[in-house]
Each structure stands twice: as C-alpha cells, then as structure tokens.
Design an enzyme around this catalytic site. Sequence first.
Site, PDB file in Angstrom:
ATOM      1  N   LYS A 130       0.858  -1.189   0.000  1.00  0.00           N
ATOM      2  CA  LYS A 130       0.000   0.000   0.000  1.00  0.00           C
ATOM      3  C   LYS A 130       0.892   1.235   0.000  1.00  0.00           C
ATOM      4  O   LYS A 130       2.044   1.162   0.437  1.00  0.00           O
ATOM      5  CB  LYS A 130      -0.881   0.004   1.254  1.00  0.00           C
ATOM      6  CG  LYS A 130      -2.081   0.912   1.170  1.00  0.00           C
ATOM      7  CD  LYS A 130      -3.259   0.276   0.458  1.00  0.00           C
ATOM      8  CE  LYS A 130      -4.378   1.277   0.219  1.00  0.00           C
ATOM      9  NZ  LYS A 130      -5.578   0.645  -0.351  1.00  0.00           N
ATOM     10  N   ASP A 170      -7.032   4.654  -4.384  1.00  0.00           N
ATOM     11  CA  ASP A 170      -7.664   4.532  -3.063  1.00  0.00           C
ATOM     12  C   ASP A 170      -8.245   5.923  -2.793  1.00  0.00           C
ATOM     13  O   ASP A 170      -8.485   6.677  -3.756  1.00  0.00           O
ATOM     14  CB  ASP A 170      -6.627   4.120  -1.998  1.00  0.00           C
ATOM     15  CG  ASP A 170      -7.257   3.735  -0.654  1.00  0.00           C
ATOM     16  OD1 ASP A 170      -7.731   2.604  -0.516  1.00  0.00           O
ATOM     17  OD2 ASP A 170      -7.301   4.588   0.266  1.00  0.00           O
TER      18      ASP A 170
END
Length: 449
Positions: A130, A170
């Site tokens: 991430k 995201d």
Amino acid sequence: MPARLDEKLEPIFQDVLHRNPGESEFHQAVHEVLETLGPVLVKYPEFVEKKVIQRICEPERQIIFRVPWQDDKGEIHINRAFRVEFNSALGPYKGGMRFHPSVYLGIIKFLGFEQIFKNALTGLPIGGGKGGSDFDPKGKSDDEIMRFCQSLMTELYRHLGEYTDVPAGDIGVGGREIGYLFGQYKRITNRYESGVLTGKGLDWGGSRARTEATGYGTVFFTQEMLKARGDSLDGKTVVVSGSGNVAIYAIEKAHQLGAKVIACSDSSGIIVDEKGIDLAVVKRLKEVERRRISAYTDVHKHAKYVEDGNIWSVPCDVALPCATQNELNGSDAKTLVENGCIAVAEGANMPTTPEGVQIFQEASLAYGPGKAANAGGVATSALEMQQNASRDSWTFAYTEKRLEDIMIEIHKSSFETAEEFGSPGNYVLGANITGFIKVARAMDAMGLI
Ligand code: NDP
C-alpha cells in the site's frame, strides 16, 4: 476492550507495539488478525516454530520519500509519500495509493497489512502492499494534481514493475491521478508497461468494471451473507457512508438488486433521501463537478442535508460503511442494532472500531469485514493485470461475472473456514484464517527469506 490474545500471540503483539510506536491504526489491524489466529497455531505448530506470524507483521520493505511540487502561483510545497511493500509470498506487491492529509506511516502499514490477507482471499496471485501521501487533493487544480503525481512518480518508479509492485487507486486517487502517474512512469522508463498500475482508463489498458468493482463486490458479498440466512437484498433499506468511488458503485448495485439506498455522505455532512438516492446527481456532483454532497439538495429539495450528521443514526436494514477507517464506533453499532439493522458489509478498510465489531458479533447480525467484503476491487485489478499480460480486453459482462464469482467464492471460503474453526457465521475469523493460511504456507515453502 479488544478481545484477549492467545498466550503465544500476546508477546508477538507486544513486540509489534514496541517496534512500531505511535502507529495506532496498524496496531489495531494487527490485533484484529491475531485475535482470530489462536486455533490456527494448534493445527499448524510449524508456523509458530518458524516465526511466520512475526515475519508477516514486519513489512518486507518500507519506502518513504519527499515529494516537492509547485502550485499554480509558483509557491513550493513539500509532501511526504510512502510505499510499504508488505508481503510478496503470493505475487507482486499489490495495493492502492491514498492521497489524504491524514496519511502517515501507520495508516499505510495498516492498509498494507490488511491487503496481504485480502489479496490472498481473492485466490489470485497477488502479494500485499500500500502507499500514499499526506497531499490533500481537495481544491487543487488539474495542473497541480498533475505536477504532484509527476513528482511523486519520479521517485516511486524505481520501486515499481509489473512483476514487482503494482499500485492502484484509493482515497483521493482515481482515474485522473492514475493517468498522470502512468504517463510519468511510461516517460521515465520508456516502457509501455500496462500491468504496472491498475485503475487505468478504458482506452489505454484499463479493465471494464474496475471502477465499479469495489462497490459492486461489497454488495455481492452482502447478498451472499443474506442468502446464507435465507434472505436477500430485495426490498431492503440501505445506508451507505461516503460518496466516493466505493460508495457510488455500492449504491448502484444495491439499487440494481432491488434495495433502496436512502442516505449517503461526505466528510462535511449527510444526505437523507427517503425516496431513494438519485445516483445520477451524486455521480455528477462527485465524479464530474467535484463538489460537496450538500449540493444534492439544490436538485432534490425534499431531501435532507445534515451538516456533520451521523449517518448511522438513519434507520436501515443494511449498512455499508464505504468512507474511511474507524468511521463507525461502538455507539453507532449499538444504534444500528437497536434500529433493526440485519447486515453490515464494509466497503471501506477497517471502518468499524473494535468495540463496534464486538457489538455486531454479539448481536449476531451478518457482519462482513472489509478484508472479505471489499476484496472485489483488488480482485478486478488482478483481472486488469491478466488482460494487460495477454494484450486482451474483456467485455463488461464477462468481467463483472468474474468479479461476482470471486465474491461468491470469498464468501464461501470465509463461511466454511469459520465453521471449520468452530465459529459459525464469524466472517472476521473465517476471512483472516483463510487468507493467513494461504500466505503462511507459501512463506513456509520459500524458506527463511
Ligand atoms: P474516494 O476518495 O473516492 O471517496 C472517499 C469518500 O469517503 C468520500 O466521500 C470522502 O468524503 C469520504 N471520506 C474520506 N475520508 C474521510 C474522513 N476522514 N471522514 C469522513 N469521510 C471521509 O475513496 P474510495 O471510495 O476509493 O475509498 C473509500 C474506502 O474504501 C477507503 O477506506 C478505501 O481504503 C476503501 N477501498 C477502496 C478501494 C478502491 O478500489 N477504491 C478498494 C478497497 C477498499 P470527502 O470527499 O468529503 O473527503
């Protein structure tokens, strides 16, 4: 109070606290997984002996770098960016980039940690990672966003690759940002390496149904949980927090399956429309005009806007938190249960606090944690990588069917694992254990690396 850990796991958690000070979201995510792993250690003692859990809790690589950029007035700004390459036992690191002022290492580590198990659950060959930055895209011009993305990629490119690390979107990172990031990667590397980023535009390597995938997948998962209880979404009243990518397509699929979504939100307030949310208006406000959700009432005067309102106080059958972490606390969970809510599925990552999760589980409502319920996004990213690798482009219907089948399978494996380990209906335990065992076995097979 979070649940107690198994005696073999408590020292591991204490070590995580000690090694990662101040990263409360990461601690929360690790604790939530460790809470459920006790029974696994009995069945697989080799995972204890080989310190697989300690290894999983330590990222393989963490990259932190400076991102300097100039705004339209020529003023200089310095942001900080991160990429945490957490685990590559099952495939290249895979997970989105988040642009939001709240981003710091602890947020990226919690998201990366969750991503390991989520990606394993999809059954596709992707590891967990991430990234993100404390950059705030709100109120920035297109040119400013482009300059920021180009500056960020000028450092990040050296860490990426379709077999190494494949970012996606995201919070704050959608199609526009992926375009600027991909453009700069292509320019620096002189390679049209489509599979290095997912969430691309349909004209240049993107997958149909990727934009819709997380929200659609969350609703497919909800439908499966209800089916397991002899029920369905048809005729249900639904509340969805957020009005970004995940929320919009959760609303769309819920409507398609016969439910009525009566509320959504953004970080300023909530909209309640008892006639059913008009998604065309939300899409225009959020995807095109990039305005606040309050503007919904300019079009629909009958709808109610409550500044800083609490969306979980709106009575509903099904609640879909699709905004951000820890947006639903213990008292919200209590309100939902008291108002007769029968199912909660998390489109967002870790939106429910540990107290909230406990209340849902005690009330025996169908509770689908993000790791399972929102895995459709990353699964469809992996389908985008497949299409890129084979220089192919699938139809919407075919891709959506693949997504639906994957969500059905994630539900089935989480459900069956929960039964096997003595906690029927506990999707938290089912999802954590299913994902963990896949990753742990692969790590074990590859030796001490
Ligand atoms: P977007 O940026 O498109 O939308 C986020 C939405 O949540 C916006 O409505 C935003 O409101 C609201 N929001 C964000 N932060 C806060 C906050 N601190 N407080 C209140 N509201 C907030 O992001 P996504 O829809 O992509 O992501 C939403 C969630 O889903 C995140 O948890 C993400 O990690 C998760 N997720 C996303 C996937 C994807 O494919 N995009 C895949 C899997 C999970 P505002 O505009 O006012 O900030």
